[in-house]
Every structure is written in C-alpha cells, then in structure tokens.
Write a protein that holds these residues in place. Structure first.
Motif, short mmCIF file in Angstrom:
data_model
loop_
_atom_site.label_atom_id
_atom_site.label_comp_id
_atom_site.label_asym_id
_atom_site.label_seq_id
_atom_site.Cartn_x
_atom_site.Cartn_y
_atom_site.Cartn_z
N GLY A 32 0.81 -1.21 0.00
CA GLY A 32 0.00 0.00 0.00
C GLY A 32 0.84 1.26 0.00
O GLY A 32 0.54 2.22 -0.72
N LYS A 38 -0.30 4.52 -1.36
CA LYS A 38 -1.46 4.73 -0.50
C LYS A 38 -1.02 4.64 0.96
O LYS A 38 0.16 4.53 1.28
CB LYS A 38 -2.54 3.69 -0.80
CG LYS A 38 -2.94 3.60 -2.27
CD LYS A 38 -3.74 4.80 -2.71
CE LYS A 38 -4.23 4.61 -4.15
NZ LYS A 38 -5.06 5.75 -4.61
N ASP A 39 -2.02 4.65 1.86
CA ASP A 39 -1.68 4.48 3.27
C ASP A 39 -1.58 2.99 3.59
O ASP A 39 -1.92 2.12 2.79
CB ASP A 39 -2.70 5.17 4.18
CG ASP A 39 -4.13 4.75 3.87
OD1 ASP A 39 -4.33 3.59 3.50
OD2 ASP A 39 -5.03 5.60 3.98
N PHE A 42 -4.73 0.48 3.29
CA PHE A 42 -5.47 0.51 2.02
C PHE A 42 -6.16 -0.83 1.77
O PHE A 42 -7.36 -0.87 1.45
CB PHE A 42 -4.51 0.83 0.88
CG PHE A 42 -5.16 0.82 -0.48
CD1 PHE A 42 -5.92 1.89 -0.92
CD2 PHE A 42 -5.00 -0.27 -1.32
CE1 PHE A 42 -6.52 1.87 -2.16
CE2 PHE A 42 -5.59 -0.30 -2.57
CZ PHE A 42 -6.35 0.77 -3.00
N ARG A 46 -10.50 -2.43 2.82
CA ARG A 46 -11.38 -3.05 1.84
C ARG A 46 -11.75 -4.49 2.23
O ARG A 46 -12.87 -4.94 2.01
CB ARG A 46 -10.71 -3.02 0.46
CG ARG A 46 -10.76 -1.64 -0.17
CD ARG A 46 -9.62 -1.40 -1.14
NE ARG A 46 -9.74 -0.06 -1.71
CZ ARG A 46 -9.42 1.06 -1.06
NH1 ARG A 46 -8.95 0.99 0.17
NH2 ARG A 46 -9.55 2.25 -1.64
#
Length: 384
Positions: A32, A38-39, A42, A46
C-alpha cells in the motif's frame, strides 16, 4: 427437525476471518505504501468491508429454508453465475485481449464471478443428484456432467485454470458420492482435460514446464530447486521463520521480495512471522473447519443436504491444499487464495456463503420423504 446452528463451525470461521484481517494488514501495508503510494491500511480497509458483508450473508443464509434452496433457487443462482461468466468470456473474445478477464464492476467493487460459481455449482449438483433415484440414471448423470463441464469450461476460458480445476474436482467428488460410475467420472476428466488443453495459454504452459523441471531437479538431489523466483522467495520466508517466527508484522519478504504476499503467498508471510508452529496451528484450524462440515454432512439424513455439505467441505479443503502446495514449492504456481485468510473480497464472501449454507443444514436440515429409502451413510453406499 430444527436445531441450533453449529457453534463450533461458527466460532472457527469467525476466528479465521478475524485472523485473516490481521495477516492481510501485516502482509499488505508495504504494498500500500511502497508500491501504490497509499496508506498502510489501504487493503485491510477493503477486506474489512468484504468480511462484514460476507459474515452478514453467512448468518442470513443460515436461516434460508433448504427446501426453497433445493427446489427453487439452486438453478437460479447457477444461471446467474453462468451469465456473468459468459459475459466475461464474450468481452475477452470481442476485445481480442490476450490477458485474463476475470472481474466485473458491481456496486462500486470488482467482483470475480468464478468464485461464486464454485458455490453455485455445488448447490445445483446437489439439487440435481438429490432428486435422482438410487443409483442415478444416465439422464441425471449426463445432466450433472454437462453442468460441471459448462461451468468449468467458461471459467477456463477467462482464463482461470486453477479455479476451473477446483470446479472439475468438486464435480468429480459430488458425482462419486452420489453414486456415479467410473465411466461418468472418466468422462468428466476427459472432457475437462480437453477443454483445458484447448484453452491453455502461454504463461500457464510455462508454469507447468518450470514445475516439472523443478521436480526433476529435486529428484536429482537439488533440494533447493524451485519452479520460479516467487516460490524461491516463499521458501526463504518459510525457512526464515524458524519454529516461532520473527513476530507478526516483522517479516522481511513482503518488502518487494515476495510477489503477492497478501494473496497467493500469504501462507509464506504467515510462516515467516509466526514460524512452523503458527503454520501448523493455522492449517489445523482450516482442517477443523473441514472436519466440522463433514461431521454435519454425516449427521444429516437428506441427500441434498449431505451432498451440499460435502461439496463445501471438499472445496475448502482443496483450496487449502493447493495454496499450501504452491507456497511449499510442491505444486505448480497458481493464484489460489487461502480460505478466510488471503486478501480477496470475492473469495472471502463466497467461502462465507458456503459456510452459511452448511449452517442452514446444521440448524434445520430437510426431513427425508417417506417414499425415499432412508440414507444410512454416503449416497454411494446407501442401503436399499
């Protein structure tokens, strides 16, 4: 007779699902941040959404009337999945894509229909063969054979060879338990082998070739032989874990050394961070899930319920075996997630749906009609 849902099965599945979220975070935060920019949460964010949805469906389906499932919904669910699979194959053929086409956008998420086809196939085969006389007649076996080959063939055309093999083996086992003769089982194997060879693409053929070469090397004394770099890194991760592991979150192979550490090779990450003991405990919990499902199947006296439970249990067991074999370098490299543990919303939800149907059997079952012989064991060895 209505009973309470099997609590042991519910507890085991909940425990594995929650532990899966921990391992998804541990194995994916580097991807991620370092790969996607992303962080660190991520992927796990989800996966949590999919886990909540899957658990909700599991509890909802545990209350579904099994007669309704057998008589009304079995073919509806199967036709819906076949429709989505046909759509994916059509998109791939019309667009001329050489790469796999396996996902469809649905409700803001990417859904993989082949995962739900696994459960749909079990339900429809159980419904078809449960209505057949004992032993099943030619028309019933032909119908079950055609359903299996059509479903597995559409999945193989995406292409997704690993899932199509799981579908074929599932159909094989259910046909066998329902009383199918070896001629029909041989027809299933021959049919799917022909479809697979026809649809086999270059990278899949290369995987088989490299695997065979690796096995040849091991037989010649090279114990470090591995099919490819992915498996080599997985073996390094498993070896680095020792007996107790490096600690959850402290593994090194997920730092761009091991491909797909949160999906196809999550067991290798788990082995590095929890050690040999952690792998044994995890696989033991998966085995307990399969055992509880089989116990429920043996306890019920209805053919549909029994075939349904055996199908779900066999399928989860197959997925665990294939994933473990790949991570340990004793199977051809393929993308099969570890049930309840690997990242992947479609696979997680599909497995929880299957467990929900098994819980429905444990909670209510179906009374055997008086006109049918009482089932005293597996369908193949039913006393007449």
């Amino acid at each position: 007779m209505k009973r309470k849902a099997d609590r042991w099965l519910m507890v085991l599945v909940l425990l594995l699902t929650l532990w899966g979220l921990v391992m998804v975070y541990s194995s994916s935060w580097t991807i991620g941040q370092m790969v996607l920019g992303k962080d660190s949460v991520f992927f796990v964010e989800r996966q949590i959404v999919k886990a909540v949805a899957g658990l909700f469906l599991m509890f909802l389906l545990s209350m579904i009337p099994l007669r309704l499932l057998r008589d009304k919904l079995s073919f509806v669910g199967w036709w819906i999945t076949v429709g989505f699979l046909t759509l994916l194959v059509a998109i791939r053929l019309l667009s001329g894509k050489s790469s796999p086409v396996r996902w469809v956008p649905l409700w803001g998420s990417m859904v993989q229909p082949s995962e739900f086809a696994r459960i749909a196939l079990i339900v429809v085969l159980a419904a078809v063969l449960a209505k057949a006389v004992i032993p099943p007649q030619t028309k019933d076996l032909f119908k079950a054979l055609a359903i299996t080959i059509l479903t597995a063939g559409l999945v193989a055309a995406q292409p997704s060879l690993s899932v199509s093999v799981v579908l074929c083996l599932t159909g094989f086992c259910i046909l066998f338990l329902a009383g199918g003769g070896w001629v029909w089982l041989g027809g299933l194997i021959a049919g799917m082998s022909g479809v697979t060879c026809f649809l086999l693409v270059g990278y899949q053929e290369k995987r088989w070739t490299t695997f065979v070469e690796a096995i040849r090397g091991i037989l010649q004394g090279d114990i470090l032989a591995a099919p490819n770099d992915q498996v080599q890194q997985a073996l390094i991760a498993l070896g680095s874990g020792g007996f107790l592991g490096t600690g959850v979150g402290r593994g090194l192979q997920k730092f761009k050394f091991l491909a797909q550490p949160h999906t196809d090779f999550i067991l290798a990450v788990h082995g590095e961070e929890t050690g040999f003991l952690g792998v044994i405990i995890l696989l033991g919990l998966e085995a307990l899930v399969v055992w509880r499902i089989f116990a429920i199947a043996i306890a019920t006296r209805d053919s549909f319920s029994r075939l349904l439970c055996f199908g779900v249990g066999l399928q989860i067991g197959l997925l665990v075996l294939i994933h473990t074999a790949v991570n340990f370098g004793v199977g051809p490299t393929t993308g099969v997630p570890l049930p309840f543990i690997s990242y992947g919303g479609s696979a997680l939800v599909a497995n929880l749906v299957g467990v929900g149907l098994v819980l429905a059997v444990s909670r209510q079952g179906i009374q055997t009609p008086k006109k049918e012989p009482l089932d005293m064991g597996l369908s193949r060895w039913r006393k007449r």
